[in-house]
Design an enzyme around this catalytic site. Structure first.
Site, PDB file in Angstrom:
ATOM      1  N   TYR A 102       2.882   2.051  17.067  1.00  0.00           N
ATOM      2  CA  TYR A 102       4.144   2.766  17.299  1.00  0.00           C
ATOM      3  C   TYR A 102       5.231   1.822  17.788  1.00  0.00           C
ATOM      4  O   TYR A 102       5.289   1.497  18.984  1.00  0.00           O
ATOM      5  CB  TYR A 102       3.916   3.905  18.315  1.00  0.00           C
TER       6      TYR A 102
ATOM      7  N   TYR B 169      -5.154  13.026   6.253  1.00  0.00           N
ATOM      8  CA  TYR B 169      -6.080  14.073   6.674  1.00  0.00           C
ATOM      9  C   TYR B 169      -5.230  15.077   7.431  1.00  0.00           C
ATOM     10  O   TYR B 169      -4.621  14.726   8.447  1.00  0.00           O
ATOM     11  CB  TYR B 169      -7.101  13.419   7.609  1.00  0.00           C
TER      12      TYR B 169
ATOM     13  N   GLU C 207       0.929   5.587   0.685  1.00  0.00           N
ATOM     14  CA  GLU C 207       0.246   6.713   1.337  1.00  0.00           C
ATOM     15  C   GLU C 207       0.591   8.022   0.630  1.00  0.00           C
ATOM     16  O   GLU C 207       1.749   8.269   0.299  1.00  0.00           O
ATOM     17  CB  GLU C 207       0.688   6.755   2.810  1.00  0.00           C
TER      18      GLU C 207
ATOM     19  N   SER D 168       0.841  -1.204   0.000  1.00  0.00           N
ATOM     20  CA  SER D 168       0.000   0.000   0.000  1.00  0.00           C
ATOM     21  C   SER D 168       0.870   1.245   0.000  1.00  0.00           C
ATOM     22  O   SER D 168       2.019   1.212   0.446  1.00  0.00           O
ATOM     23  CB  SER D 168      -0.950   0.001   1.199  1.00  0.00           C
TER      24      SER D 168
ATOM     25  N   LYS E 108      -8.003  -0.521  20.388  1.00  0.00           N
ATOM     26  CA  LYS E 108      -8.407  -0.088  19.041  1.00  0.00           C
ATOM     27  C   LYS E 108      -8.802  -1.309  18.194  1.00  0.00           C
ATOM     28  O   LYS E 108      -9.755  -1.269  17.423  1.00  0.00           O
ATOM     29  CB  LYS E 108      -7.274   0.698  18.365  1.00  0.00           C
TER      30      LYS E 108
ATOM     31  N   HIS F 195       3.755  -0.899   3.753  1.00  0.00           N
ATOM     32  CA  HIS F 195       3.035   0.353   3.489  1.00  0.00           C
ATOM     33  C   HIS F 195       4.107   1.432   3.306  1.00  0.00           C
ATOM     34  O   HIS F 195       4.946   1.615   4.191  1.00  0.00           O
ATOM     35  CB  HIS F 195       2.138   0.677   4.699  1.00  0.00           C
TER      36      HIS F 195
ATOM     37  N   GLN G 291       4.028   3.621  12.560  1.00  0.00           N
ATOM     38  CA  GLN G 291       4.862   4.804  12.391  1.00  0.00           C
ATOM     39  C   GLN G 291       6.168   4.337  11.753  1.00  0.00           C
ATOM     40  O   GLN G 291       6.536   3.161  11.892  1.00  0.00           O
ATOM     41  CB  GLN G 291       5.119   5.405  13.793  1.00  0.00           C
TER      42      GLN G 291
ATOM     43  N   PHE H 282      10.771  15.278  12.179  1.00  0.00           N
ATOM     44  CA  PHE H 282       9.564  14.444  12.344  1.00  0.00           C
ATOM     45  C   PHE H 282       9.807  13.378  13.405  1.00  0.00           C
ATOM     46  O   PHE H 282       8.963  13.105  14.238  1.00  0.00           O
ATOM     47  CB  PHE H 282       9.255  13.668  11.062  1.00  0.00           C
TER      48      PHE H 282
ATOM     49  N   GLY I 166      -5.026  12.010  15.714  1.00  0.00           N
ATOM     50  CA  GLY I 166      -4.490  13.268  15.193  1.00  0.00           C
ATOM     51  C   GLY I 166      -3.733  14.011  16.272  1.00  0.00           C
ATOM     52  O   GLY I 166      -3.682  13.580  17.436  1.00  0.00           O
ATOM     53  N   ASP I 167      -3.118  15.080  15.878  1.00  0.00           N
ATOM     54  CA  ASP I 167      -2.345  15.913  16.798  1.00  0.00           C
ATOM     55  C   ASP I 167      -2.917  17.309  16.792  1.00  0.00           C
ATOM     56  O   ASP I 167      -3.560  17.722  15.830  1.00  0.00           O
ATOM     57  CB  ASP I 167      -0.871  15.977  16.347  1.00  0.00           C
TER      58      ASP I 167
HETATM   59  C1  LIG Z   1       0.012   5.142   9.756  1.00  0.00           C
HETATM   60  C2  LIG Z   1      -0.209   6.523  10.343  1.00  0.00           C
HETATM   61  C3  LIG Z   1      -0.996   7.429   9.634  1.00  0.00           C
HETATM   62  C4  LIG Z   1      -1.218   8.711  10.168  1.00  0.00           C
HETATM   63  N1  LIG Z   1      -2.013   9.586   9.454  1.00  0.00           N
HETATM   64  C5  LIG Z   1      -2.302  10.804   9.961  1.00  0.00           C
HETATM   65  C6  LIG Z   1      -3.178  11.722   9.280  1.00  0.00           C
HETATM   66  O1  LIG Z   1      -3.659  11.441   8.168  1.00  0.00           O
HETATM   67  N2  LIG Z   1      -3.428  12.915   9.872  1.00  0.00           N
HETATM   68  C7  LIG Z   1      -2.915  13.271  11.075  1.00  0.00           C
HETATM   69  O2  LIG Z   1      -3.210  14.373  11.556  1.00  0.00           O
HETATM   70  N3  LIG Z   1      -2.096  12.437  11.761  1.00  0.00           N
HETATM   71  C8  LIG Z   1      -1.775  11.210  11.236  1.00  0.00           C
HETATM   72  N4  LIG Z   1      -0.953  10.347  11.932  1.00  0.00           N
HETATM   73  C9  LIG Z   1      -0.349  10.801  13.201  1.00  0.00           C
HETATM   74  C10 LIG Z   1      -1.274  10.521  14.404  1.00  0.00           C
HETATM   75  O3  LIG Z   1      -2.439  11.296  14.320  1.00  0.00           O
HETATM   76  C11 LIG Z   1      -0.483  10.871  15.661  1.00  0.00           C
HETATM   77  O4  LIG Z   1       0.573   9.967  15.830  1.00  0.00           O
HETATM   78  C12 LIG Z   1      -1.269  11.064  16.934  1.00  0.00           C
HETATM   79  O5  LIG Z   1      -0.416  11.643  17.922  1.00  0.00           O
HETATM   80  C13 LIG Z   1      -1.797   9.779  17.562  1.00  0.00           C
HETATM   81  O6  LIG Z   1      -2.780   9.216  16.808  1.00  0.00           O
HETATM   82  P1  LIG Z   1      -3.356   7.740  17.193  1.00  0.00           P
HETATM   83  O7  LIG Z   1      -4.445   7.469  16.266  1.00  0.00           O
HETATM   84  O8  LIG Z   1      -2.240   6.785  17.279  1.00  0.00           O
HETATM   85  O9  LIG Z   1      -3.905   8.059  18.652  1.00  0.00           O
HETATM   86  P2  LIG Z   1      -4.439   7.127  19.846  1.00  0.00           P
HETATM   87  O10 LIG Z   1      -4.402   5.696  19.488  1.00  0.00           O
HETATM   88  O11 LIG Z   1      -5.711   7.708  20.303  1.00  0.00           O
HETATM   89  O12 LIG Z   1      -3.305   7.356  20.952  1.00  0.00           O
HETATM   90  C14 LIG Z   1      -2.729   8.616  21.192  1.00  0.00           C
HETATM   91  C15 LIG Z   1      -2.145   8.648  22.589  1.00  0.00           C
HETATM   92  O13 LIG Z   1      -3.202   8.798  23.526  1.00  0.00           O
HETATM   93  C16 LIG Z   1      -3.096   7.806  24.535  1.00  0.00           C
HETATM   94  N5  LIG Z   1      -4.452   7.484  24.973  1.00  0.00           N
HETATM   95  C17 LIG Z   1      -5.351   6.703  24.354  1.00  0.00           C
HETATM   96  N6  LIG Z   1      -6.509   6.657  25.052  1.00  0.00           N
HETATM   97  C18 LIG Z   1      -6.328   7.451  26.145  1.00  0.00           C
HETATM   98  C19 LIG Z   1      -7.131   7.825  27.235  1.00  0.00           C
HETATM   99  N7  LIG Z   1      -8.390   7.374  27.369  1.00  0.00           N
HETATM  100  N8  LIG Z   1      -6.619   8.679  28.159  1.00  0.00           N
HETATM  101  C20 LIG Z   1      -5.359   9.146  28.043  1.00  0.00           C
HETATM  102  N9  LIG Z   1      -4.532   8.822  27.015  1.00  0.00           N
HETATM  103  C21 LIG Z   1      -5.002   7.985  26.088  1.00  0.00           C
HETATM  104  C22 LIG Z   1      -2.391   6.654  23.855  1.00  0.00           C
HETATM  105  O14 LIG Z   1      -1.776   5.787  24.783  1.00  0.00           O
HETATM  106  C23 LIG Z   1      -1.385   7.401  22.989  1.00  0.00           C
HETATM  107  O15 LIG Z   1      -0.257   7.791  23.732  1.00  0.00           O
HETATM  108  C24 LIG Z   1      -0.653   9.085  11.420  1.00  0.00           C
HETATM  109  C25 LIG Z   1       0.162   8.170  12.107  1.00  0.00           C
HETATM  110  C26 LIG Z   1       0.391   6.899  11.586  1.00  0.00           C
HETATM  111  C27 LIG Z   1       1.285   5.944  12.315  1.00  0.00           C
END
Ligand SMILES: Cc1cc2nc3c(=O)[nH]c(=O)nc-3n(C[C@H](O)[C@H](O)[C@H](O)COP(=O)(O)OP(=O)(O)OC[C@H]3O[C@@H](n4cnc5c(N)ncnc54)[C@H](O)[C@@H]3O)c2cc1C
Length: 291
Positions: A142, A40, A8, A6, A162, A263, A173, A213, A99-100
């Protein structure tokens, strides 16, 4: 090879970037990837552009698109609306992310705060998506743990949640040592995560940017890599050759350890990803494009 491949892409900002993206897509499409994903932008900043890129993929190519979607800066209704629009357009695969927080005016990263009426974390989004449609859902993993997780076990607990919520694939990542990925997979399996874990491979086009990054997302950049790219800032051709070779070696080591799915973070460029796939025999075997 029976694994999946795949690519990206990110949605283009300008007409020139759009043209360059579509040239890249045309060059990579003959490899017949299993899917191509479109990111996104931070804080939902590319909502329209992500959507129009997906629509164009559906209308003009045979590629199977996957849409990234985040929880940032939007309430649940707004996120659901985007997901529903993806579904209505024919998108059946979502990469569900938290997201961040968008960077501040000085370009520094700021702390993520859930929207008060939004999906707080990716796990909540995965569950929400499943209520909207029977999407295939991929999530982020990660190998060096997410920087906000307390430790590896906390990180794997989150990943497991998840998957339990309905995700059927983990895309990681980027990382630069095969051992890092293999250890992560081993720990994930011990934690009961059984879905495919696909390594996210980042061919390095700009070493200084990758260091930035990597610092932000907690990925280690090995010293040997610094040495390889040292002094090449003004020499893009040599950098490309080094970069392809580094990525090929990494993928070969992963393959030696049984990895079959890959990927690629293409950064909207075809050349490196195409060269790497050809070297590894990934994707459909076709004559090189001359574009
Ligand atoms: C393959 C890939 C694609 C990506 N694509 C994008 C994109 O298109 N756009 C973008 O903006 N970013 C993207 N990202 C970056 C991503 O959004 C960031 O890494 C973000 O910081 C975490 O997203 P996540 O979905 O892993 O979050 P989560 O899985 O929600 O985790 C984030 C953090 O929150 C913690 N956490 C989870 N639940 C709780 C809770 N209830 N209370 C407290 N802490 C909690 C987790 O332990 C973790 O440390 C991508 C990353 C990867 C690896």
């Amino acid at each position: 090879m029976s694994g999946t491949l795949s690519f990206e892409f990110f949605p283009p900002k300008t007409p020139a970037m759009e043209e360059s993206l579509w040239r890249s897509i045309q060059r990579l499409a003959p490899l017949k990837p299993d899917f191509v994903s479109v990111t996104y932008g931070a804080g939902g900043s590319t909502r329209e552009r992500t959507h129009s890129t997906l629509q164009r993929l559906l209308a003009e190519t045979q590629l199977v698109p996957a849409a990234h979607l985040t929880c940032v800066n939007a309430n649940r209704d707004e996120v659901d609306e985007v997901a529903q629009a993806y579904w209505d357009a024919g998108v059946r695969h979502i990469v569900a992310l938290r997201g961040d927080a968008p960077a501040d005016a000085a370009g520094n990263f700021t702390r993520y705060l859930p929207h008060p009426e939004g999906y707080a974390f990716a796990v909540d989004l995965v569950a929400g998506l499943k209520r909207i449609g029977d999407f295939e859902v991929s999530v982020a993993g990660y190998p060096e743990r997410h920087p906000e997780s307390a430790d590896l076990s906390d990180d794997l607990d989150n990943l497991k949640r998840k998957v339990d919520a309905g995700a059927t694939r983990v895309i990681t990542q980027f990382f630069f040592e095969a051992e890092t990925f293999c250890r992560f997979v081993e720990n994930a399996r011990k934690a009961g995560i059984t879905v495919p874990i696909v390594p996210g491979i980042l061919p390095v086009t700009n070493f200084a940017q990758v260091q930035k990054f990597a610092k932000a997302c907690g990925a280690a950049v090995p010293d040997w890599m610094g040495g390889l790219f040292e002094g090449l800032d003004g020499d893009p051709e040599t950098r490309q050759l080094v970069s392809a070779s580094v990525a090929v070696k990494l993928c070969e080591k992963l393959r030696d350890n049984g990895v079959e799915d890959f990927h690629f973070y293409t950064l909207n460029r075809a050349d490196l990803t195409l060269a790497i796939c050809r070297m590894l025999g990934l994707g459909a075997r076709v004559p090189a494009s001359v574009a």
